[in-house]
Design a protein around this motif. Structure first.
Motif, mmCIF file in Angstrom:
data_model
loop_
_atom_site.group_PDB
_atom_site.id
_atom_site.type_symbol
_atom_site.label_atom_id
_atom_site.label_comp_id
_atom_site.label_asym_id
_atom_site.label_seq_id
_atom_site.Cartn_x
_atom_site.Cartn_y
_atom_site.Cartn_z
ATOM 1 N N GLU A 181 -13.130 11.974 8.753
ATOM 2 C CA GLU A 181 -12.779 11.171 7.595
ATOM 3 C C GLU A 181 -11.961 9.949 8.004
ATOM 4 O OE1 GLU A 181 -10.645 12.177 3.619
ATOM 5 O OE2 GLU A 181 -11.798 13.911 4.315
ATOM 6 N N ASN A 182 -12.160 8.861 7.296
ATOM 7 C CA ASN A 182 -11.444 7.628 7.593
ATOM 8 C C ASN A 182 -10.024 7.714 7.018
ATOM 9 O OD1 ASN A 182 -10.576 5.064 8.045
ATOM 10 N ND2 ASN A 182 -12.248 4.041 6.964
ATOM 11 N N PRO A 183 -8.978 7.685 7.869
ATOM 12 C CA PRO A 183 -7.605 7.823 7.353
ATOM 13 C C PRO A 183 -7.149 6.601 6.565
ATOM 14 C CG PRO A 183 -7.580 7.440 9.720
ATOM 15 C CD PRO A 183 -9.018 7.612 9.318
ATOM 16 N N PHE A 184 -7.794 5.457 6.739
ATOM 17 C CA PHE A 184 -7.378 4.250 6.031
ATOM 18 C C PHE A 184 -7.764 4.293 4.549
ATOM 19 C CE2 PHE A 184 -7.521 2.866 10.461
ATOM 20 C CZ PHE A 184 -6.241 2.333 10.571
ATOM 21 N N LYS A 185 -8.664 5.174 4.185
ATOM 22 C CA LYS A 185 -9.009 5.330 2.778
ATOM 23 C C LYS A 185 -7.836 5.922 1.998
ATOM 24 C CE LYS A 185 -13.987 5.564 3.259
ATOM 25 N NZ LYS A 185 -15.198 6.349 3.011
ATOM 26 N N GLU A 186 -6.955 6.639 2.673
ATOM 27 C CA GLU A 186 -5.774 7.223 2.031
ATOM 28 C C GLU A 186 -4.818 6.133 1.540
ATOM 29 O OE1 GLU A 186 -4.916 10.540 1.550
ATOM 30 O OE2 GLU A 186 -6.968 11.004 2.187
ATOM 31 N N LEU A 187 -4.850 4.959 2.160
ATOM 32 C CA LEU A 187 -3.945 3.878 1.795
ATOM 33 C C LEU A 187 -4.253 3.309 0.418
ATOM 34 C CD1 LEU A 187 -3.766 1.970 5.184
ATOM 35 C CD2 LEU A 187 -2.053 3.494 4.210
ATOM 36 N N GLN A 188 -5.464 3.449 -0.047
ATOM 37 C CA GLN A 188 -5.845 2.881 -1.331
ATOM 38 C C GLN A 188 -5.574 3.829 -2.497
ATOM 39 O OE1 GLN A 188 -9.762 1.242 -1.277
ATOM 40 N NE2 GLN A 188 -9.354 -0.010 0.519
ATOM 41 N N LYS A 189 -5.206 5.046 -2.211
ATOM 42 C CA LYS A 189 -4.892 6.001 -3.276
ATOM 43 C C LYS A 189 -3.503 5.687 -3.838
ATOM 44 C CE LYS A 189 -7.655 9.816 -1.528
ATOM 45 N NZ LYS A 189 -7.650 11.190 -1.035
ATOM 46 N N PRO A 190 -3.266 6.014 -5.110
ATOM 47 C CA PRO A 190 -1.934 5.767 -5.690
ATOM 48 C C PRO A 190 -0.866 6.619 -4.997
ATOM 49 C CG PRO A 190 -3.374 6.878 -7.261
ATOM 50 C CD PRO A 190 -4.204 6.568 -6.057
ATOM 51 N N LEU A 191 0.350 6.088 -4.961
ATOM 52 C CA LEU A 191 1.453 6.801 -4.323
ATOM 53 C C LEU A 191 1.882 7.993 -5.162
ATOM 54 C CD1 LEU A 191 3.628 3.758 -3.242
ATOM 55 C CD2 LEU A 191 2.088 5.103 -1.832
ATOM 56 N N ARG A 192 2.328 9.032 -4.486
ATOM 57 C CA ARG A 192 2.851 10.196 -5.182
ATOM 58 C C ARG A 192 4.362 10.044 -5.310
ATOM 59 N NH1 ARG A 192 1.336 15.023 -1.650
ATOM 60 N NH2 ARG A 192 1.588 13.462 -0.049
ATOM 61 N N ALA A 193 4.925 10.609 -6.342
ATOM 62 C CA ALA A 193 6.367 10.560 -6.545
ATOM 63 C C ALA A 193 7.049 11.505 -5.567
ATOM 64 C CB ALA A 193 6.707 10.944 -7.977
ATOM 65 N N ALA A 194 8.162 11.049 -5.010
ATOM 66 C CA ALA A 194 8.931 11.880 -4.084
ATOM 67 C C ALA A 194 9.796 12.859 -4.878
ATOM 68 C CB ALA A 194 9.812 11.006 -3.212
ATOM 69 N N PRO A 195 10.049 14.040 -4.338
ATOM 70 C CA PRO A 195 10.917 15.000 -5.029
ATOM 71 C C PRO A 195 12.342 14.449 -5.160
ATOM 72 C CG PRO A 195 9.738 16.041 -3.207
ATOM 73 C CD PRO A 195 9.480 14.591 -3.112
ATOM 74 N N GLU A 196 13.015 14.816 -6.226
ATOM 75 C CA GLU A 196 14.366 14.306 -6.500
ATOM 76 C C GLU A 196 15.348 14.682 -5.396
ATOM 77 O OE1 GLU A 196 15.518 12.187 -8.788
ATOM 78 O OE2 GLU A 196 13.445 11.929 -9.379
ATOM 79 N N GLU A 197 15.244 15.910 -4.853
ATOM 80 C CA GLU A 197 16.186 16.315 -3.801
ATOM 81 C C GLU A 197 15.986 15.485 -2.538
ATOM 82 O OE1 GLU A 197 12.664 19.124 -3.718
ATOM 83 O OE2 GLU A 197 14.100 18.583 -5.257
ATOM 84 N N LEU A 198 14.761 15.066 -2.275
ATOM 85 C CA LEU A 198 14.498 14.203 -1.122
ATOM 86 C C LEU A 198 15.066 12.810 -1.366
ATOM 87 C CD1 LEU A 198 13.170 13.879 1.626
ATOM 88 C CD2 LEU A 198 11.067 13.253 0.456
ATOM 89 N N LYS A 199 14.911 12.299 -2.595
ATOM 90 C CA LYS A 199 15.485 10.994 -2.931
ATOM 91 C C LYS A 199 16.997 11.024 -2.773
ATOM 92 C CE LYS A 199 12.085 9.437 -6.315
ATOM 93 N NZ LYS A 199 11.892 9.077 -7.726
ATOM 94 N N GLY A 200 17.632 12.089 -3.218
ATOM 95 C CA GLY A 200 19.081 12.214 -3.108
ATOM 96 C C GLY A 200 19.536 12.239 -1.659
ATOM 97 N N LYS A 201 18.799 12.975 -0.827
ATOM 98 C CA LYS A 201 19.159 13.064 0.595
ATOM 99 C C LYS A 201 19.017 11.706 1.273
ATOM 100 C CE LYS A 201 18.041 15.601 4.838
ATOM 101 N NZ LYS A 201 18.382 14.490 5.658
ATOM 102 N N VAL A 202 17.952 10.990 0.964
ATOM 103 C CA VAL A 202 17.735 9.664 1.558
ATOM 104 C C VAL A 202 18.838 8.700 1.124
ATOM 105 C CG1 VAL A 202 16.185 7.674 1.559
ATOM 106 C CG2 VAL A 202 15.257 9.960 1.864
ATOM 107 N N MET A 203 19.202 8.740 -0.156
ATOM 108 C CA MET A 203 20.252 7.846 -0.640
ATOM 109 C C MET A 203 21.600 8.173 -0.007
ATOM 110 S SD MET A 203 18.678 5.674 -2.345
ATOM 111 C CE MET A 203 20.015 4.746 -3.032
#
Length: 58
Positions: A2-24
């Motif tokens: 499968e062509n991995p570049f086709k994944e780039l055109q798919k809409p982004l998924r939302a990140a989990p809130e706990e991951l957002k908190g850790k990154v911040m």
């Protein structure tokens, strides 16, 4: 295969809130370390500029 570049055109998924908190928290800690390092670091360019301006005025 499968062509991995086709994944780039798919809409982004939302990140989990706990991951957002850790990154911040990590970003805030990195900013804190940068601010703290500025307190103890010597700005060589500023020191040279001030020294030369004082010598010219003498």
């Amino acid at each position: 295969m499968e062509n991995p570049f086709k994944e780039l055109q798919k809409p982004l998924r939302a990140a989990p809130e706990e991951l957002k908190g850790k990154v911040m928290k990590d970003i805030a800690f990195a900013k804190f370390l940068m601010d703290l390092s500025r307190l103890f670091a010597v700005n060589v360019g500023d020191v040279i500029e001030r020294t030369l301006s004082k010598r010219k005025s003498i």
